[in-house]
Enzyme design. Sequence first.
Site, PDB file in Angstrom:
ATOM      1  N   ARG A  84       0.846  -1.202   0.000  1.00 40.30           N
ATOM      2  CA  ARG A  84       0.000   0.000   0.000  1.00 40.30           C
ATOM      3  C   ARG A  84       0.879   1.249   0.000  1.00 40.30           C
ATOM      4  O   ARG A  84       0.548   2.259   0.603  1.00 40.30           O
ATOM      5  CB  ARG A  84      -0.909   0.012   1.205  1.00 40.30           C
ATOM      6  N   ASP A 240      10.345  -7.245   8.634  1.00 36.77           N
ATOM      7  CA  ASP A 240      10.026  -6.347   7.516  1.00 36.77           C
ATOM      8  C   ASP A 240       9.781  -4.919   8.005  1.00 36.77           C
ATOM      9  O   ASP A 240       9.615  -4.010   7.190  1.00 36.77           O
ATOM     10  CB  ASP A 240       8.810  -6.857   6.730  1.00 36.77           C
TER      11      ASP A 240
HETATM   12  P1  AMP Z   1       2.742  -3.930   8.278  1.00 36.87           P
HETATM   13  O1  AMP Z   1       2.662  -5.004   9.336  1.00 36.87           O
HETATM   14  O2  AMP Z   1       1.747  -2.830   8.444  1.00 36.87           O
HETATM   15  O3  AMP Z   1       4.125  -3.400   8.162  1.00 36.87           O
HETATM   16  O4  AMP Z   1       2.358  -4.617   6.893  1.00 36.87           O
HETATM   17  C1  AMP Z   1       2.723  -5.908   6.556  1.00 36.87           C
HETATM   18  C2  AMP Z   1       2.492  -6.173   5.083  1.00 36.87           C
HETATM   19  O5  AMP Z   1       1.111  -6.023   4.739  1.00 36.87           O
HETATM   20  C3  AMP Z   1       3.243  -5.253   4.142  1.00 36.87           C
HETATM   21  O6  AMP Z   1       3.671  -5.989   3.048  1.00 36.87           O
HETATM   22  C4  AMP Z   1       2.207  -4.223   3.777  1.00 36.87           C
HETATM   23  O7  AMP Z   1       2.494  -3.622   2.540  1.00 36.87           O
HETATM   24  C5  AMP Z   1       0.953  -5.083   3.697  1.00 36.87           C
HETATM   25  N1  AMP Z   1      -0.269  -4.292   3.927  1.00 36.87           N
HETATM   26  C6  AMP Z   1      -0.676  -3.741   5.090  1.00 36.87           C
HETATM   27  N2  AMP Z   1      -1.836  -3.089   4.919  1.00 36.87           N
HETATM   28  C7  AMP Z   1      -2.192  -3.220   3.633  1.00 36.87           C
HETATM   29  C8  AMP Z   1      -3.290  -2.759   2.821  1.00 36.87           C
HETATM   30  N3  AMP Z   1      -4.279  -2.037   3.335  1.00 36.87           N
HETATM   31  N4  AMP Z   1      -3.302  -3.107   1.519  1.00 36.87           N
HETATM   32  C9  AMP Z   1      -2.316  -3.853   0.983  1.00 36.87           C
HETATM   33  N5  AMP Z   1      -1.268  -4.294   1.670  1.00 36.87           N
HETATM   34  C10 AMP Z   1      -1.196  -3.994   2.983  1.00 36.87           C
HETATM   35 MG    MG Z   2       5.549  -2.817   7.374  1.00 32.58          MG
END
Ligand code: AMP
Ligand code: MG
Length: 462
Positions: A84, A240
């Site tokens: 995103r 990540d």
């Molecule tokens: P995060 O734990 O927020 O760092 O996200 C983990 C993974 O989920 C990453 O690859 C983000 O890009 C993906 N991600 C989180 N929220 C969304 C969303 N609303 N749409 C698409 N991908 C998402």
């Molecule tokens: Mg992240």
Amino acid sequence: MIRFDNSYARMPEGFFARVDPTPVSAPRLLALNGPLADRLGLDRDALTVGMLSGNAVPEGAAPLAQAYAGHQFGGFVPQLGDGRAVLLGEITAPDGARFDIQLKGSGPTPFSRRGDGRAWMGPVLREYLVSEFMAAMDVPTTRALAAVATGEDVWREQGGLPGAVLTRVAASHIRVGTFQFFAVRDRKTDLAALTDHVIARHYPQADGPLALLDQVVAAQAETIAQWMSLGFIHGVMNTDNMAISGETIDYGPCAFMDVYHPDTVFSSIDRQGRYAWANQPNIAVWNLAQFATCLIPLMGEEEAAVEAATHSVHRFAPLYQAAWLRRFGAKLGIEGAPNQALIERLLGLMATQRADFTRVFAGLSDGTARDEFLDRDAFDAWARDWQVLSPDRAAMAQANPRRIPRNHRVEEAIVAAVAGDMAPFERLFAAVTHPCDLREDWAALAHAPTTGQAVLQTFCGT
Ligand code: AMP
Ligand code: MG
């Protein structure tokens, strides 16, 4: 005009997917960080709502989504990536430093999996406030350049919520998970290319993968010690979400403690307390071990490489301990004095008496800290031993913020913003980006939450 020079877009095939931001229907500027634009040498007129919403890709940009993998809560996911967010490109600030300009919440990418590629206003404004507070306290962090409302709803558990896009600035968005992406696929040439890129960009003194590891370990030890000294809980320290640059990145369900307790957790999904305040240094080591594992194939003969990498990761503990003592020593105005036992005694008193972390430290310089304790005699006994060391009040005033982005204030600002009123956000932003100033008109923002106001849980809610 913005002068881009997009080094990541020149990396080999498979490092990223080219993708433009998805336009939105009714973009409206919520916040623009003028001082940051100046620091980056960006002309404020070039920062149009069209660009900041993703509706207009500026000339010279090369929008892309980066590929990465990662351990999420300890479980390995081989394929993550910017789901995103898009990297518009890189710029060079007047001082020569290179920065990524990224839009977060800018629509789906090939890495979105089941997600919508969007963000809602809550986490965007939370990240804006918290990351800029961290920057004001000199904590290595990504920065917030702008926030734009999209005019479109995004659908989350809570229902339809107003969408927003954050313009995020980072030394780079390369993560431990970026290395894992290539390591798990046995792509040694790509791993070597990524390593060279990171060394050139962040650690030019490093002469190879082992020296890079040493430097990342050292950078993370400093950053985590700073988090600890501010009562900061990241909340999702997945690999990540750990930047190779040492910057704090991916402010999701992060929060600062009000009442001090080492086991504090806010994130609703962190049921085991994996990312509790006191566990953050341990998790950093765990993540760095994953990073080391990625580098070993580049380090020559395997047995010797494993030994050297292990030794490097083990250096985290003494480096962190030294940084922790320095930070907490500065908070007590006794940096350099033999102070570990004294610091731990204070923290122990704070935990048993449920004292407010920020108010105790800020109150040490003006004599109000004892008001935070129920057992004032116990505090006074500690304070006598502390005074013997002749604390440096000027140093303390710089090390201890009076105002932090407290959960209840952040949520109040978000609720108002959703209703169209940015005034509470703006006031809170000003107060937490001048966190150590003594200002009577911001006194209320230094108060701890009442029982009714206290926020006990935060949500990823991305
Ligand atoms: P995060 O734990 O927020 O760092 O996200 C983990 C993974 O989920 C990453 O690859 C983000 O890009 C993906 N991600 C989180 N929220 C969304 C969303 N609303 N749409 C698409 N991908 C998402
Ligand atoms: Mg992240």
